[in-house]
Design a protein around this motif. Structure first.
Motif, short mmCIF file in Angstrom:
data_model
loop_
_atom_site.label_atom_id
_atom_site.label_comp_id
_atom_site.label_asym_id
_atom_site.label_seq_id
_atom_site.Cartn_x
_atom_site.Cartn_y
_atom_site.Cartn_z
N ALA A 149 -73.13 37.48 68.39
CA ALA A 149 -73.21 37.41 66.76
C ALA A 149 -72.05 36.80 66.24
O ALA A 149 -70.93 37.05 66.66
CB ALA A 149 -73.74 38.81 66.65
N VAL A 161 -68.16 38.83 61.32
CA VAL A 161 -68.27 38.94 59.61
C VAL A 161 -67.02 39.22 59.14
O VAL A 161 -66.74 40.53 59.32
CB VAL A 161 -69.45 39.51 59.29
N TRP A 174 -73.35 33.73 57.92
CA TRP A 174 -73.97 34.33 58.89
C TRP A 174 -75.44 34.50 58.77
O TRP A 174 -76.30 34.52 59.59
CB TRP A 174 -73.33 35.88 59.02
N LEU A 175 -75.68 34.92 57.43
CA LEU A 175 -77.11 34.89 57.01
C LEU A 175 -77.85 33.89 57.19
O LEU A 175 -79.21 33.81 57.58
CB LEU A 175 -77.12 35.48 55.37
N GLN A 217 -78.76 34.81 63.96
CA GLN A 217 -78.26 35.43 65.12
C GLN A 217 -77.43 34.64 66.10
O GLN A 217 -76.50 34.73 66.54
CB GLN A 217 -79.21 36.16 65.93
N LEU A 277 -88.62 37.71 60.63
CA LEU A 277 -87.64 38.27 61.67
C LEU A 277 -87.29 37.24 62.66
O LEU A 277 -86.14 36.79 63.05
CB LEU A 277 -87.85 39.53 62.23
N TRP A 313 -85.42 34.32 61.40
CA TRP A 313 -84.06 34.55 61.23
C TRP A 313 -83.35 34.68 62.40
O TRP A 313 -82.01 34.31 62.67
CB TRP A 313 -83.72 35.88 60.53
N ASN A 314 -83.90 35.26 63.31
CA ASN A 314 -83.48 35.33 64.74
C ASN A 314 -83.01 34.10 65.35
O ASN A 314 -82.00 33.93 66.13
CB ASN A 314 -84.15 36.30 65.66
N LEU A 371 -81.66 31.94 57.46
CA LEU A 371 -82.68 31.97 56.30
C LEU A 371 -83.26 30.88 56.27
O LEU A 371 -84.32 30.77 55.89
CB LEU A 371 -81.60 32.34 54.98
N VAL A 418 -86.36 31.36 58.33
CA VAL A 418 -87.13 32.24 57.52
C VAL A 418 -87.96 31.64 56.63
O VAL A 418 -89.29 31.99 56.62
CB VAL A 418 -86.30 33.57 56.77
#
Lengths: 93, 204
Positions: free
Chosen positions: B2, B5, B14-15, B19, B93, B96-97, B101, B104
């Motif tokens: 990770a 942040v 990070w978003l 991950q 999810l 995103w993983n 985004l 996503v």
């Protein structure tokens, strides 16, 4: 989603790992329970039990055991499906 | 791995990156398009809910591309089941993983748009031919296939539990399955119970 973002930041944490693990176990049970409820319905499928469960097992084998891509798997299954459709239309007539 | 942040800007990055961080293997444009197309194709097949296509997504994302580990995949599905809202959120999810985004959007739009349009079309067709024999026959045949896919999803999700030989885990899975037979209300209850038990270290 916010929960997941928070989880992502603390993934190494033992409690978080345990939480995800517990949810995974419960999710497995929930999906299995959903399938179990469908099996009860399938017993009354107009195709008849052998054909209905034959199709189910064919789907299970191609997707899970043989790891066929779902698109190709479904295409190949459509052959047996058309067989099923034929008998279904006879039964429904 | 990770990304740590440290600032608002870091959080945003990070978003967006997800991950896997900056080195995310799926962050390139062509990989995004790849993911979008695969999920769009699957979308057309997800006749009775997104869960039925989970095994094929796992095959693609974990097995074929290696973008995610098995544990991350299962965690995505589990979180979506525990959270309120439709199960299809696990697709978000997953995205995103893999790479934040941007993904996503690729996975979720890929997953929802084609099947949404298809459902609209099929709904009209179905309303016009409600009594048609071929439609009823199709539904009957599909029910068998969907059951097979659902069993396959259950098998996939149960792998960590089966491998662990843990009685506590087996008991929780059995309780969750039993819960659905006993009541139609709130499938997130067993998931939250599992989360609490897991947080307390019962499955360690």
């Amino acid at each position: 989603m916010v929960l997941v973002m928070a989880v992502g930041q603390t993934r190494s944490d033992g409690a978080v790992t345990g939480t995800l693990l517990g949810m995974g176990v419960a999710a497995a049970g929930l999906v299995a329970g959903k399938a179990w409820r469908m099996i009860a319905g399938q017993a009354r499928n107009p195709l008849g039990r052998p054909v209905a469960f034959g199709l189910t097992i064919a789907a299970l084998l191609t997707v899970d055991l043989l790891r066929w891509p779902l698109l190709a798997g479904v295409l190949s299954l459509s052959l047996s499906l058309s067989l099923g459709l034929g008998s279904a239309s006879v039964l429904l007539a | 791995m990770a990304t740590s942040v440290t600032s608002p800007l870091g959080t945003l990055e990070w978003l967006w990156r997800g991950q896997a961080g900056l080195a995310g293997p799926a962050a390139s444009g062509s990989a995004l398009a790849d993911l979008f197309l695969h999920f769009a194709a699957l979308s057309l097949l997800s006749v009775r809910g997104a869960m039925t296509t989970a095994p094929d997504m796992q095959r693609f994302v974990v097995g074929e591309r290696g973008w995610l580990g098995d544990a991350q995949f299962t965690a995505s599905v589990a979180l979506a089941q525990a959270a309120p809202g439709p199960n299809v959120l696990f697709v978000a999810l997953l995205g995103w993983n893999i790479a934040g985004l941007a993904n996503v959007l690729a996975t979720l739009v890929g997953k929802l748009l084609p099947s949404g349009l298809l459902v609209l079309a099929v709904d009209r067709l179905g309303a016009a031919h409600r009594e048609a024999r071929w439609l009823r026959a199709f539904n009957i045949g599909m029910a068998s296939l969907v059951l097979g896919l659902l069993l396959s999803t259950a098998w996939l999700l149960a792998q960590p539990t089966l491998a662990s030989h843990s009685r506590a885990r087996a008991a929780l899975a059995a309780c969750s399955a039993g819960w659905l037979q006993a009541t139609r209300a709130r499938p997130s209850c067993p998931a939250l119970l599992g989360a609490a038990a897991g947080a307390l270290g019962l499955f360690a």
